[in-house]
Design an enzyme around this catalytic site. Structure first.
Site, PDB file in Angstrom:
ATOM      1  N   ASP A  33       0.850  -1.188   0.000  1.00 25.27           N
ATOM      2  CA  ASP A  33       0.000   0.000   0.000  1.00 25.27           C
ATOM      3  C   ASP A  33       0.894   1.250   0.000  1.00 25.27           C
ATOM      4  O   ASP A  33       1.854   1.329   0.784  1.00 25.27           O
ATOM      5  CB  ASP A  33      -0.882  -0.050   1.274  1.00 25.27           C
ATOM      6  N   HIS A  34       0.586   2.207  -0.852  1.00 26.76           N
ATOM      7  CA  HIS A  34       1.305   3.495  -0.894  1.00 26.76           C
ATOM      8  C   HIS A  34       2.822   3.371  -0.900  1.00 26.76           C
ATOM      9  O   HIS A  34       3.503   3.961  -0.043  1.00 26.76           O
ATOM     10  CB  HIS A  34       0.876   4.396   0.276  1.00 26.76           C
ATOM     11  N   HIS A  79      -9.382   4.881  -2.292  1.00 25.74           N
ATOM     12  CA  HIS A  79      -8.675   4.922  -0.998  1.00 25.74           C
ATOM     13  C   HIS A  79      -9.549   5.660   0.010  1.00 25.74           C
ATOM     14  O   HIS A  79     -10.530   6.304  -0.358  1.00 25.74           O
ATOM     15  CB  HIS A  79      -7.335   5.657  -1.151  1.00 25.74           C
ATOM     16  N   GLY A  80      -9.155   5.567   1.271  1.00 23.85           N
ATOM     17  CA  GLY A  80      -9.888   6.294   2.311  1.00 23.85           C
ATOM     18  C   GLY A  80     -11.346   5.902   2.338  1.00 23.85           C
ATOM     19  O   GLY A  80     -12.230   6.741   2.517  1.00 23.85           O
ATOM     20  N   THR A 107      -9.181   2.038   8.568  1.00 23.27           N
ATOM     21  CA  THR A 107      -9.673   2.701   9.776  1.00 23.27           C
ATOM     22  C   THR A 107     -10.822   1.949  10.449  1.00 23.27           C
ATOM     23  O   THR A 107     -10.839   1.803  11.687  1.00 23.27           O
ATOM     24  CB  THR A 107     -10.120   4.142   9.414  1.00 23.27           C
TER      25      THR A 107
HETATM   26  P1  13P Z   1      -9.220   4.409   5.544  1.00 18.75           P
HETATM   27  O1  13P Z   1      -8.373   5.206   6.473  1.00 18.75           O
HETATM   28  O2  13P Z   1     -10.455   5.132   5.141  1.00 18.75           O
HETATM   29  O3  13P Z   1      -9.537   3.055   6.077  1.00 18.75           O
HETATM   30  O4  13P Z   1      -8.390   4.195   4.186  1.00 18.75           O
HETATM   31  C1  13P Z   1      -7.371   3.247   4.111  1.00 18.75           C
HETATM   32  C2  13P Z   1      -6.561   3.388   2.866  1.00 18.75           C
HETATM   33  O5  13P Z   1      -6.916   4.061   1.919  1.00 18.75           O
HETATM   34  C3  13P Z   1      -5.291   2.652   2.828  1.00 18.75           C
HETATM   35  O6  13P Z   1      -4.547   2.910   1.685  1.00 18.75           O
HETATM   36  O1  G3H Z   2      -2.503   4.533   3.966  1.00 19.62           O
HETATM   37  C1  G3H Z   2      -3.123   4.439   5.000  1.00 19.62           C
HETATM   38  C2  G3H Z   2      -3.323   3.177   5.711  1.00 19.62           C
HETATM   39  O2  G3H Z   2      -4.388   3.328   6.610  1.00 19.62           O
HETATM   40  C3  G3H Z   2      -2.065   2.687   6.382  1.00 19.62           C
HETATM   41  O3  G3H Z   2      -1.738   3.472   7.443  1.00 19.62           O
HETATM   42  O4  G3H Z   2       0.671   4.089   7.221  1.00 19.62           O
HETATM   43  O5  G3H Z   2      -0.482   4.098   9.444  1.00 19.62           O
HETATM   44  O6  G3H Z   2       0.081   1.946   8.311  1.00 19.62           O
HETATM   45  P1  G3H Z   2      -0.270   3.405   8.138  1.00 19.62           P
HETATM   46 ZN    ZN Z   3      -4.666   4.858   0.882  1.00 18.75          ZN
END
Ligand code: 13P
Ligand code: G3H
Ligand code: ZN
Length: 338
Positions: free
Chosen positions: A83-84, A226-227, A272
């Site tokens: 992720d990211h 995302h989010g 989240t």
């Molecule tokens: P939330 O914080 O809305 O769960 O999003 C998570 C996310 O986009 C992780 O890349």
């Molecule tokens: O990108 C957001 C995800 O909720 C991951 O969060 O970087 O705190 O692990 P984190």
């Molecule tokens: Zn994200």
């Protein structure tokens, strides 16, 4: 079942009109919660780890936990996703660790905060696509920047600034042609974390119409939201009932995500909501049974609480019932297809 490329799963989701939740993990119990929900609902799964998660859990632990999940649940197709990723190097190290999918988030510079230029984004994404596809690994990219002013996540854009960084559909179309990415994260007004909206979002802040426009231009690209946590009131209430301090907040309604799925959204990121469920369950044990000190006494209810959230999302996104129908394609086979 071995881990499969995420692309295979998203192609199947597109062919059959459903979305796949991508759930973040940092530890064993979160992986177990996802697998519990997946086996109960016969769902394919995307498990994802951020850079922070990889450093918290250490890659080797994470890799072996994922292999254990695959070994214990041979009937469930699984993809492991970075992720990211903030740089090509992060994505390459994930691939070395056995991730079958990576996100090169070149919407921000390598600091993970500064909005990047289009040229920078294309350059880093293309580098990752070239190497990943040669190995059959899927690539998610991002164009536009998410909002969000908490937790030091992302660019820290406030409401108005975030509106300026929403995905431009025309640019998205060009970006996919320039990079060849498999999946595209789009900025439509959401942000990471618990504080997304101060009231139930309407179309002026949550731009679902952008999704439809982008999908029309890019019908073969899998769109990613995302989010996408919904921040359910009942999860906030449990935390606050047992000594927490969560402010009133609104997330992305599940119905909005379902609308997105009708318009090309295939991957939905949720972290989240699971964090809230875990925290509420642990607080409840601490408040009601202060004599407890065996971590299993609070980690078990926490795991169940997360599994319930994941299960509900799997059903809502439509991935439930499809696990045994997703084709098993190896990374080598996938590499030949690119
Ligand atoms: P939330 O914080 O809305 O769960 O999003 C998570 C996310 O986009 C992780 O890349
Ligand atoms: O990108 C957001 C995800 O909720 C991951 O969060 O970087 O705190 O692990 P984190
Ligand atoms: Zn994200």
């Amino acid at each position: 079942m071995p881990l499969i490329p995420m692309r295979v799963m998203l192609d199947h989701a597109a062919e059959n009109g459903y979305g796949v939740g991508a759930f973040n993990v940092n530890n064993m119990e979160q992986i177990q919660a996802i697998m519990m929900a997946a086996t109960e609902t016969n769902s394919p799964v995307i498990v994802q780890a951020s850079r922070g998660a990889r450093s918290y859990s250490q890659d080797n632990y994470l890799r072996h936990l994922m292999l254990a999940a695959a070994e214990l649940n041979p009937q469930i197709p699984m993809a492991m996703h970075q992720d990211h990723g903030n740089s090509p190097e992060t994505c390459f190290s994930a691939i070395d660790q056995g991730f079958t999918s990576v996100m090169m988030d070149g919407s921000l510079e390598a600091d993970g905060k500064t909005p990047a230029s289009y040229e920078y984004n294309v350059d880093v994404t293309k580098q990752v696509v070239d190497k990943a596809h040669a190995l059959g690994v899927t690539v998610e990219a991002e164009i536009g920047c998410l909002g969000g002013i908490e937790d030091g996540h992302g660019a820290g854009l406030s409401g108005d600034e975030a509106q300026e960084h929403l995905t431009d559909p025309e640019e998205a179309e060009r970006f996919v042609k320039d990079t060849g990415c498999d999946a595209l994260a789009v900025a439509i007004g959401t942000s990471h974390g618990a504080y997304k909206f101060t009231k139930k979002p309407t179309g002026d802040v949550l731009k679902m119409d952008l999704i439809a426009d982008i999908h029309r231009r890019l019908p073969d690209t899998h769109l990613v939201m995302h989010g996408s946590s919904s921040v359910p009131r009942e999860l906030l209430d449990i935390i606050n009932q047992y000594g927490g301090d969560m402010k009133e907040s609104y997330g992305v309604p599940v119905e909005a995500i379902q609308e997105g799925i009708k318009h090309g959204v295939r991957k939905i990121n949720v972290d989240t909501d699971n964090r809230l469920a875990i925290t509420g369950a642990i607080r409840k044990v601490f408040a009601e049974q202060p004599e407890k000190f065996d971590p299993r006494d609070y980690m078990k209810p926490a795991r169940i609480a997360m599994a319930e959230v994941v299960k509900a999302r799997m059903i809502a996104f439509g991935q439930a019932g499809w696990a045994d129908k997703v084709p098993v394609v190896s990374l080598d086979e996938m590499a030949k297809r690119y």
